[in-house]
Design a protein around this motif. Structure first.
Motif, PDB file in Angstrom:
ATOM      1  N   SER A  26       0.835  -1.208   0.000  1.00  0.00           N
ATOM      2  CA  SER A  26       0.000   0.000   0.000  1.00  0.00           C
ATOM      3  C   SER A  26       0.868   1.255   0.000  1.00  0.00           C
ATOM      4  O   SER A  26       0.526   2.269  -0.628  1.00  0.00           O
ATOM      5  CB  SER A  26      -0.935   0.000   1.208  1.00  0.00           C
ATOM      6  N   SER A  27       2.000   1.189   0.672  1.00  0.00           N
ATOM      7  CA  SER A  27       2.926   2.317   0.683  1.00  0.00           C
ATOM      8  C   SER A  27       3.418   2.634  -0.724  1.00  0.00           C
ATOM      9  O   SER A  27       3.461   3.797  -1.139  1.00  0.00           O
ATOM     10  CB  SER A  27       4.120   2.003   1.591  1.00  0.00           C
ATOM     11  N   SER A  28       3.758   1.600  -1.491  1.00  0.00           N
ATOM     12  CA  SER A  28       4.235   1.807  -2.860  1.00  0.00           C
ATOM     13  C   SER A  28       3.175   2.449  -3.729  1.00  0.00           C
ATOM     14  O   SER A  28       3.479   3.293  -4.579  1.00  0.00           O
ATOM     15  CB  SER A  28       4.671   0.464  -3.458  1.00  0.00           C
ATOM     16  N   SER A  98       6.300   1.023  -6.725  1.00  0.00           N
ATOM     17  CA  SER A  98       6.088   2.458  -6.956  1.00  0.00           C
ATOM     18  C   SER A  98       6.664   2.881  -8.304  1.00  0.00           C
ATOM     19  O   SER A  98       6.184   3.848  -8.910  1.00  0.00           O
ATOM     20  CB  SER A  98       6.720   3.276  -5.822  1.00  0.00           C
ATOM     21  N   ILE A  99       7.681   2.171  -8.786  1.00  0.00           N
ATOM     22  CA  ILE A  99       8.250   2.478 -10.098  1.00  0.00           C
ATOM     23  C   ILE A  99       7.218   2.222 -11.190  1.00  0.00           C
ATOM     24  O   ILE A  99       7.005   3.054 -12.077  1.00  0.00           O
ATOM     25  CB  ILE A  99       9.501   1.607 -10.363  1.00  0.00           C
ATOM     26  N   ALA A 104       3.788   4.295 -15.204  1.00  0.00           N
ATOM     27  CA  ALA A 104       2.533   4.148 -15.949  1.00  0.00           C
ATOM     28  C   ALA A 104       1.726   5.440 -15.911  1.00  0.00           C
ATOM     29  O   ALA A 104       1.175   5.874 -16.933  1.00  0.00           O
ATOM     30  CB  ALA A 104       1.722   2.995 -15.371  1.00  0.00           C
ATOM     31  N   LEU A 105       1.641   6.066 -14.743  1.00  0.00           N
ATOM     32  CA  LEU A 105       0.892   7.322 -14.630  1.00  0.00           C
ATOM     33  C   LEU A 105       1.580   8.456 -15.390  1.00  0.00           C
ATOM     34  O   LEU A 105       0.914   9.301 -15.988  1.00  0.00           O
ATOM     35  CB  LEU A 105       0.717   7.693 -13.155  1.00  0.00           C
ATOM     36  N   ALA A 106       2.911   8.494 -15.344  1.00  0.00           N
ATOM     37  CA  ALA A 106       3.640   9.519 -16.093  1.00  0.00           C
ATOM     38  C   ALA A 106       3.393   9.357 -17.590  1.00  0.00           C
ATOM     39  O   ALA A 106       3.276  10.332 -18.333  1.00  0.00           O
ATOM     40  CB  ALA A 106       5.135   9.435 -15.783  1.00  0.00           C
ATOM     41  N   HIS A 107       3.312   8.115 -18.039  1.00  0.00           N
ATOM     42  CA  HIS A 107       3.075   7.826 -19.455  1.00  0.00           C
ATOM     43  C   HIS A 107       1.684   8.291 -19.877  1.00  0.00           C
ATOM     44  O   HIS A 107       1.509   8.884 -20.948  1.00  0.00           O
ATOM     45  CB  HIS A 107       3.228   6.327 -19.702  1.00  0.00           C
ATOM     46  N   SER A 108       0.675   8.045 -19.038  1.00  0.00           N
ATOM     47  CA  SER A 108      -0.702   8.331 -19.414  1.00  0.00           C
ATOM     48  C   SER A 108      -1.161   9.746 -19.055  1.00  0.00           C
ATOM     49  O   SER A 108      -1.990  10.327 -19.760  1.00  0.00           O
ATOM     50  CB  SER A 108      -1.646   7.319 -18.751  1.00  0.00           C
ATOM     51  N   ILE A 109      -0.630  10.312 -17.979  1.00  0.00           N
ATOM     52  CA  ILE A 109      -1.100  11.623 -17.505  1.00  0.00           C
ATOM     53  C   ILE A 109      -0.156  12.753 -17.900  1.00  0.00           C
ATOM     54  O   ILE A 109      -0.576  13.791 -18.414  1.00  0.00           O
ATOM     55  CB  ILE A 109      -1.284  11.606 -15.974  1.00  0.00           C
ATOM     56  N   ASN A 250      12.948  13.844 -15.986  1.00  0.00           N
ATOM     57  CA  ASN A 250      11.791  13.031 -16.310  1.00  0.00           C
ATOM     58  C   ASN A 250      11.409  12.137 -15.132  1.00  0.00           C
ATOM     59  O   ASN A 250      12.236  11.410 -14.596  1.00  0.00           O
ATOM     60  CB  ASN A 250      12.123  12.172 -17.540  1.00  0.00           C
ATOM     61  N   THR A 251      10.118  12.167 -14.760  1.00  0.00           N
ATOM     62  CA  THR A 251       9.650  11.383 -13.618  1.00  0.00           C
ATOM     63  C   THR A 251       9.891   9.892 -13.815  1.00  0.00           C
ATOM     64  O   THR A 251      10.233   9.182 -12.867  1.00  0.00           O
ATOM     65  CB  THR A 251       8.138  11.626 -13.393  1.00  0.00           C
ATOM     66  N   ALA A 252       9.680   9.403 -15.039  1.00  0.00           N
ATOM     67  CA  ALA A 252       9.842   7.979 -15.312  1.00  0.00           C
ATOM     68  C   ALA A 252      11.281   7.518 -15.136  1.00  0.00           C
ATOM     69  O   ALA A 252      11.544   6.319 -15.049  1.00  0.00           O
ATOM     70  CB  ALA A 252       9.370   7.662 -16.737  1.00  0.00           C
TER      71      ALA A 252
END
Length: 373
Positions: A26-28, A98-99, A104-109, A250-252
């Motif tokens: 859940s932390s990740s 978390s990676i 994935a979120l950086a890619h889509s958002i 870059n966040t990714a």
């Protein structure tokens, strides 16, 4: 005497370890999402003030940044609790989740495109983390926070802590001003070095609180508050330099590199302080090292492919303008891999043939391969 072991849970895993793993997962999730939300806040703040990467603090009045910050705090609290139930060498590698979430979120958002090999890099990070987790040593029984303090003040760990503090200070005062904006390893290096000390102190606090809640009060020991002071100092510094890294790069890429450096240094610190490998055979240790290599390979892929895309069509990479004989002309130079198949009909040149010899002198860039007579 040490408290008796918790009863076995699902799959033969102890109840405490199961709680620790659930908290770590859940932390990740919270931390992975926080990277994206914070960067969205940093982008908005940059539109109205000085960017964090250049020393600005306008993000402090940006609601999105605070939402991301709260998400990270929740994740860190869950991670804090996980260390009280499970060994660091088991909890820390689960940060690989978390990676995946942040990439994935950086890619889509955020539209920070992740190359196919970057996805493979994420998978390798997770596989390596699972390998380490499956072969993690059993945690030693600790009855008091004073035992942790005794472990922290042994010569081996004191030497490690001294090296970490000196290295962090050198980076902050000498390297950051010159290379912080161009080398991603500088900001992340500060966060990771201090992060390893943070985890050891967090684990000590977690043990102290766990014993306190079980009826053995540890709050009156000065060692407990010394560990709390170390945590506060290191965490505040980490947050500052992590913000700079997120705003600049870059966040990714920030997320996996930070994860690998932080995990590696944390496990090294745990091995030195808690002597984890003293209770393992060579096969287990070698397997854990293979897990590290797998994680490093994944990070390498992510780093090397951060600016690549999956498009295979030819693109123009260079433009050169030249004025000669009162006639202006522009030349578009194709990548080398496309030059061999370019003929006179597809070449983006419109020049009289009389100028070709001049061009051969000015543009020796495989001119003959372009078949211009």
């Amino acid at each position: 005497m040490a408290a008796p072991s918790s009863s076995a849970g699902f799959g033969g895993m102890s109840s405490d370890n199961a709680k620790g793993l659930a908290l770590a997962v859940s932390s990740s999730a919270f931390i992975g999402a926080s990277f994206i939300v914070k960067k969205m806040g940093l982008r908005r703040a940059a539109d109205s003030g000085v960017r964090a990467g250049y020393g600005g603090y306008s993000y402090l009045v940006e609601p999105l940044w605070w939402i991301g910050m709260i998400s990270m705090i929740v994740g860190e609290i869950a991670n804090f609790a996980a260390y009280a139930f499970a060994p660091a060498i088991l909890v820390t590698p689960l940060g690989a989740l978390s990676i995946i979430i942040s990439a994935a979120l950086a890619h889509s958002i955020l539209q920070e495109k992740l190359h196919t090999f970057g996805i493979l890099g994420c998978v390798l990070c997770v596989v390596g983390s699972i390998t380490i987790a499956l072969h993690a040593p059993q945690e030693r029984d600790i009855d008091s926070v004073r035992e942790v303090w005794d472990l922290a003040t042994e010569p081996a760990f004191l030497s490690y802590a001294t090296i970490v503090v000196v290295a962090a200070l050198v980076l902050i005062y000498f390297v950051v001003p010159q290379h912080g904006q161009t080398n991603i390893m500088v900001y992340i290096g500060v966060c990771s070095l201090l992060g390893s000390l943070t985890v050891m102190s967090v684990k000590a606090l977690g043990i102290a609180l766990k014993l306190t809640f079980s009826g053995v009060n540890q709050l009156f020991y000065p060692q407990t508050w010394a560990f709390a002071l170390i945590v506060a100092t290191c965490v505040s510094t980490q947050i500052n330099y992590l913000n700079k890294a997120l705003d600049t790069f870059n966040t990714a890429v920030v997320s996996p590199i930070y994860y690998v450096m932080f995990t590696s240094l944390t496990i090294i610190a745990s091995v030195i302080m808690f002597k984890d490998w003293d209770r393992q055979n060579p096969t287990q240790i070698v397997t854990e090292m293979c897990g590290f290599v797998t994680i490093l390979s994944g990070t390498f892929l992510l780093h090397k492919t951060k600016d690549m895309n999956d498009s295979t069509g030819p693109t123009l990479s260079t433009r050169r303008s030249k004025h000669a004989s009162q006639t202006a002309f522009a030349i578009e130079v194709l990548p080398l891999k496309y030059q061999d198949c370019v003929d006179e009909e597809t070449l983006p040149l419109s020049l009289p043939k009389a100028d070709n010899h001049y061009l051969m002198q000015e543009l020796p860039l495989r001119y003959k391969d372009l078949n211009i007579a």
